[in-house]
Design a protein around this motif. Structure first.
Motif, PDB file in Angstrom:
ATOM      1  N   MET A   1       0.820  -1.203   0.000  1.00 17.97           N
ATOM      2  CA  MET A   1       0.000   0.000   0.000  1.00 17.97           C
ATOM      3  C   MET A   1       0.858   1.259   0.000  1.00 17.97           C
ATOM      4  O   MET A   1       0.485   2.276  -0.599  1.00 17.97           O
ATOM      5  N   ARG A   2       2.024   1.203   0.639  1.00 17.43           N
ATOM      6  CA  ARG A   2       2.943   2.342   0.559  1.00 17.43           C
ATOM      7  C   ARG A   2       3.411   2.544  -0.885  1.00 17.43           C
ATOM      8  O   ARG A   2       3.515   3.675  -1.366  1.00 17.43           O
ATOM      9  N   LYS A   3       3.686   1.434  -1.568  1.00 17.57           N
ATOM     10  CA  LYS A   3       4.144   1.517  -2.952  1.00 17.57           C
ATOM     11  C   LYS A   3       3.043   2.078  -3.851  1.00 17.57           C
ATOM     12  O   LYS A   3       3.288   2.948  -4.696  1.00 17.57           O
ATOM     13  N   LEU A   4       1.812   1.581  -3.679  1.00 16.52           N
ATOM     14  CA  LEU A   4       0.701   2.057  -4.504  1.00 16.52           C
ATOM     15  C   LEU A   4       0.389   3.519  -4.221  1.00 16.52           C
ATOM     16  O   LEU A   4       0.002   4.266  -5.138  1.00 16.52           O
ATOM     17  N   GLU A   5       0.569   3.939  -2.983  1.00 12.48           N
ATOM     18  CA  GLU A   5       0.376   5.349  -2.658  1.00 12.48           C
ATOM     19  C   GLU A   5       1.476   6.192  -3.299  1.00 12.48           C
ATOM     20  O   GLU A   5       1.208   7.265  -3.861  1.00 12.48           O
ATOM     21  N   ALA A   6       2.716   5.714  -3.256  1.00  6.30           N
ATOM     22  CA  ALA A   6       3.832   6.456  -3.854  1.00  6.30           C
ATOM     23  C   ALA A   6       3.661   6.588  -5.364  1.00  6.30           C
ATOM     24  O   ALA A   6       4.060   7.595  -5.959  1.00  6.30           O
ATOM     25  N   GLU A   7       3.051   5.570  -5.974  1.00  8.28           N
ATOM     26  CA  GLU A   7       2.822   5.614  -7.421  1.00  8.28           C
ATOM     27  C   GLU A   7       1.593   6.422  -7.792  1.00  8.28           C
ATOM     28  O   GLU A   7       1.274   6.582  -8.976  1.00  8.28           O
ATOM     29  N   GLY A   8       0.868   6.915  -6.782  1.00 11.43           N
ATOM     30  CA  GLY A   8      -0.289   7.756  -7.044  1.00 11.43           C
ATOM     31  C   GLY A   8      -1.561   7.007  -7.349  1.00 11.43           C
ATOM     32  O   GLY A   8      -2.547   7.610  -7.783  1.00 11.43           O
ATOM     33  N   LEU A   9      -1.595   5.690  -7.126  1.00 11.02           N
ATOM     34  CA  LEU A   9      -2.784   4.895  -7.434  1.00 11.02           C
ATOM     35  C   LEU A   9      -3.757   4.830  -6.264  1.00 11.02           C
ATOM     36  O   LEU A   9      -4.961   4.661  -6.458  1.00 11.02           O
TER      37      LEU A   9
ATOM     38  N   LYS B   1      -4.759   6.699  -2.288  1.00 11.78           N
ATOM     39  CA  LYS B   1      -4.581   7.890  -1.451  1.00 11.78           C
ATOM     40  C   LYS B   1      -5.204   7.636  -0.084  1.00 11.78           C
ATOM     41  O   LYS B   1      -6.123   6.810   0.061  1.00 11.78           O
ATOM     42  N   LYS B   2      -4.700   8.337   0.920  1.00 11.49           N
ATOM     43  CA  LYS B   2      -5.215   8.202   2.281  1.00 11.49           C
ATOM     44  C   LYS B   2      -6.540   8.930   2.424  1.00 11.49           C
ATOM     45  O   LYS B   2      -6.726  10.035   1.912  1.00 11.49           O
ATOM     46  N   ASP B   3      -7.489   8.296   3.127  1.00  9.29           N
ATOM     47  CA  ASP B   3      -8.729   8.951   3.510  1.00  9.29           C
ATOM     48  C   ASP B   3      -8.591   9.462   4.946  1.00  9.29           C
ATOM     49  O   ASP B   3      -7.539   9.332   5.573  1.00  9.29           O
ATOM     50  N   LYS B   4      -9.667  10.023   5.473  1.00  7.55           N
ATOM     51  CA  LYS B   4      -9.640  10.519   6.852  1.00  7.55           C
ATOM     52  C   LYS B   4      -9.502   9.363   7.835  1.00  7.55           C
ATOM     53  O   LYS B   4     -10.015   8.271   7.599  1.00  7.55           O
ATOM     54  N   ARG B   5      -8.811   9.626   8.923  1.00  7.90           N
ATOM     55  CA  ARG B   5      -8.658   8.609   9.971  1.00  7.90           C
ATOM     56  C   ARG B   5     -10.018   8.221  10.545  1.00  7.90           C
ATOM     57  O   ARG B   5     -10.904   9.055  10.693  1.00  7.90           O
TER      58      ARG B   5
ATOM     59  N   ASN C   1      -7.110   6.692  -6.099  1.00  3.30           N
ATOM     60  CA  ASN C   1      -6.798   8.069  -6.458  1.00  3.30           C
ATOM     61  C   ASN C   1      -7.256   8.296  -7.889  1.00  3.30           C
ATOM     62  O   ASN C   1      -6.719   7.699  -8.825  1.00  3.30           O
ATOM     63  N   ALA C   2      -8.262   9.114  -8.060  1.00  3.84           N
ATOM     64  CA  ALA C   2      -8.826   9.337  -9.395  1.00  3.84           C
ATOM     65  C   ALA C   2      -7.761   9.781 -10.395  1.00  3.84           C
ATOM     66  O   ALA C   2      -7.843   9.486 -11.591  1.00  3.84           O
ATOM     67  N   GLU C   3      -6.732  10.494  -9.911  1.00  6.42           N
ATOM     68  CA  GLU C   3      -5.672  11.001 -10.782  1.00  6.42           C
ATOM     69  C   GLU C   3      -4.592   9.954 -11.052  1.00  6.42           C
ATOM     70  O   GLU C   3      -3.613  10.240 -11.747  1.00  6.42           O
ATOM     71  N   GLY C   4      -4.788   8.748 -10.538  1.00  6.36           N
ATOM     72  CA  GLY C   4      -3.744   7.729 -10.653  1.00  6.36           C
ATOM     73  C   GLY C   4      -3.500   7.233 -12.067  1.00  6.36           C
ATOM     74  O   GLY C   4      -2.376   6.857 -12.423  1.00  6.36           O
ATOM     75  N   ALA C   5      -4.520   7.211 -12.879  1.00  6.87           N
ATOM     76  CA  ALA C   5      -4.382   6.750 -14.262  1.00  6.87           C
ATOM     77  C   ALA C   5      -5.578   7.253 -15.056  1.00  6.87           C
ATOM     78  O   ALA C   5      -6.646   7.556 -14.500  1.00  6.87           O
ATOM     79  N   PHE C   6      -5.400   7.317 -16.374  1.00  5.76           N
ATOM     80  CA  PHE C   6      -6.464   7.759 -17.275  1.00  5.76           C
ATOM     81  C   PHE C   6      -6.553   6.790 -18.446  1.00  5.76           C
ATOM     82  O   PHE C   6      -5.574   6.127 -18.811  1.00  5.76           O
ATOM     83  N   PHE C   7      -7.738   6.725 -19.043  1.00  5.04           N
ATOM     84  CA  PHE C   7      -7.974   5.760 -20.116  1.00  5.04           C
ATOM     85  C   PHE C   7      -8.896   6.369 -21.168  1.00  5.04           C
ATOM     86  O   PHE C   7      -9.819   7.119 -20.846  1.00  5.04           O
ATOM     87  N   PHE C   8      -8.641   5.998 -22.412  1.00  8.88           N
ATOM     88  CA  PHE C   8      -9.505   6.401 -23.505  1.00  8.88           C
ATOM     89  C   PHE C   8     -10.391   5.222 -23.906  1.00  8.88           C
ATOM     90  O   PHE C   8      -9.951   4.071 -23.916  1.00  8.88           O
TER      91      PHE C   8
END
Length: 378
Positions: free
Chosen positions: A39-47, A49-53, A68-75
Motif C-alpha cells: 500500500m505504501r508503494k501504490l500510494e507512492a505511485e499515485g494509485l 490515497k489516504k482517507d480521513k482517519r 486516487n482518481a488522478e492515478g491513471a487515465f484511459f480512452f
C-alpha cells in the motif's frame, strides 16, 4: 507474485471502497507487513490515497486507503451505427471528457478522421504529468459490420478488410485493446457497475441493434472469436419469417421504422426521455414485441448455461428500461419451459454510456485489475 498482490489490493479497493491495511490483510490472508509495503508503494505511485482517519472504540485509529482518481487515465472509443464517440475516464471510472460525431453510417475513413482529431483534443485537456498516466485506448465496435443491412451504406463493406487496431496503433503510441461493442458494455457493468453482481450473468444491451455479453465466474467471456453472446443473431420462432432474429424485434432500428411508417420523425437521442414522446400505441407495440423476443432469448440461453441472473441495459431512459424488464418478466412467467428455472431479471447500472465506458475499461482491466474470479475467494 508482487504484481499479482498489487492488482489484488487495487481490485479489492475498487470493489469495496476505502479499506484499511488491517482489512486488506484480513481479506487477502497476506501479512500485515506485506500489505503495508504494497500500500505504501501504490500510494507512492499515485494509485491509492489516504482517507480521513477512522477512530474505533479501542486501539489506534485506522487510515482507509481509496483509489486516487488522478492515478491513471484511459480512452474509450465507441463505434456505433449512428455515431462514434471518444471518452476519457480517470482511475475511478468517472467520465472526464468526451467527443462525439454522428453520421448516416460508419465507414473506416469517417471513424479514423474522428479518432485522430478527438484523441489530440482530449490529450490536450490533460497536463503533461497526466498524459504520462494514460494507460491505453480501448475500442468497442460491432463485429461483422459489413453484414449490416443498411440501405445506401455500401461503404460498410470496407470494414471487411480494414484493420482498425492497426490503423489506431499507427496514430498513437498508446496500447490499443479491441472488443465487440456489447461485450464491452457488459465489461462496463462488470468493472464499474453495481457491487452486488452475481458471478455468472447474461447481459442484454438494447441499442440501435440488439446485442449481449456473458460473464462466467466473474470474468467477461468473449469466446475464441471475440463474438460470444452475439444475442442479436439469436433465431426466434419463425412466425411469418423463417430467418427472424432478435435484432429484428428488439432493436431501436425497428422502433425507428415503426415511427417512420407512421410519419413521425425524431431528433433527440434515444437515451433522452424527450425521444420517447410519441404515441403510446407505438411504444407499447415495440416494447411488447421486444420483450417477447428477449424472453425467448433468455429461455434459449438458459437451456445452455445455468445462470441465475440476466442484466438488461441499453441506450434508453431508466423508465423505459424498467418498463421493458417488467414486460420481459411477464413473458417469462407466461411461457415457462419444462425443466428450466427462469433467471432473475435486473436492470443494468451503467446505462447509455456502457459501450464507451466498457471500451475504457479494457486497458484498466488489463493493467490494474486481478482476475475477478480471484475476488470471489477473498
Amino acid at each position: 507474485m508482487r504484481a499479482h498482490n498489487e492488482r489484488l489490493v487495487l481490485s479489492l479497493v475498487r470493489r469495496g471502497g476505502p479499506l484499511s491495511k488491517a482489512e486488506i490483510a484480513r481479506l487477502t490472508g497476506l501479512s500485515a507487513q506485506t500489505v503495508s509495503v504494497i500500500m505504501r508503494k501504490l500510494e507512492a505511485e499515485g494509485l491509492l490515497k489516504k482517507d480521513k482517519r477512522v477512530r474505533g472504540k479501542i486501539g489506534q485509529p485506522s487510515v482507509p486507503m481509496s483509489l486516487n482518481a488522478e492515478g491513471a487515465f484511459f480512452f474509450g472509443l465507441k463505434v456505433g451505427r449512428r455515431s462514434v464517440e471518444l471518452v476519457l475516464t480517470d482511475f475511478e471510472g468517472t467520465l472526464r471528457e468526451h467527443r462525439k460525431v454522428t453520421y448516416p453510417f460508419p465507414t473506416p475513413d469517417r471513424v479514423m478522421a474522428f479518432a485522430r482529431t478527438a484523441l489530440a483534443e482530449l490529450l490536450a485537456t490533460l497536463t503533461t504529468s497526466q498524459q504520462e498516466r494514460v494507460g491505453g485506448l480501448g475500442v468497442a465496435f460491432p463485429y461483422h459490420m459489413w453484414e449490416w443491412q443498411v440501405p445506401g451504406a455500401e461503404g460498410l463493406k470496407d470494414w471487411q478488410s480494414f484493420d482498425i487496431g492497426g490503423a489506431l496503433r499507427a496514430i498513437t503510441d498508446l496500447p490499443v485493446y479491441l472488443c465487440n461493442d456489447t461485450s464491452a458494455a457488459c465489461g462496463a457493468e462488470l468493472v464499474f457497475g453495481a457491487q452486488d453482481k452475481p458471478s455468472d450473468f447474461l447481459y442484454l444491451y438494447i441499442g440501435y441493434f440488439a446485442g449481449g455479453g456473458l460473464v462466467l465466474d466473474s470474468k467477461l467471456y468473449t469466446g475464441k472469436s471475440g463474438n460470444a453472446a452475439a444475442l442479436g443473431s439469436m433465431p426466434l420462432p419463425a412466425g411469418s419469417s423463417p430467418t427472424r432474429q432478435l435484432v429484428d424485434v428488439a432493436s431501436l432500428a425497428v422502433l425507428e421504422a415503426m415511427l417512420e411508417k407512421a410519419g413521425i420523425t425524431r431528433e433527440a437521442s434515444w437515451a433522452l426521455p424527450d425521444a420517447w414522446h410519441f404515441p403510446k400505441k407505438i411504444r407499447d407495440a415495440w416494447l411488447d414485441s421486444a420483450a417477447a423476443g428477449l424472453a425467448q432469448t433468455v429461455l434459449a440461453a438458459s437451456c445452455l448455461i445455468d445462470f441465475d441472473t440476466v442484466v438488461v441495459d441499453g441506450t434508453v431512459p431508466e423508465a423505459v428500461r424498467g418498463d421493458l424488464v417488467q414486460r420481459i418478466s411477464k413473458q417469462l412467467e407466461g411461457n415457462p419451459l419444462a425443466g428450466i428455472v427462469p433467471p432473475k431479471l435486473r436492470e443494468g447500472s451503467v446505462g447509455s454510456d456502457a459501450r464507451s465506458l466498457g471500451a475504457a475499461s479494457l486497458p484498466l482491466s488489463d493493467r490494474f485489475l486481478v482476475d475477478r474470479n480471484v475476488l470471489s475467494k477473498v
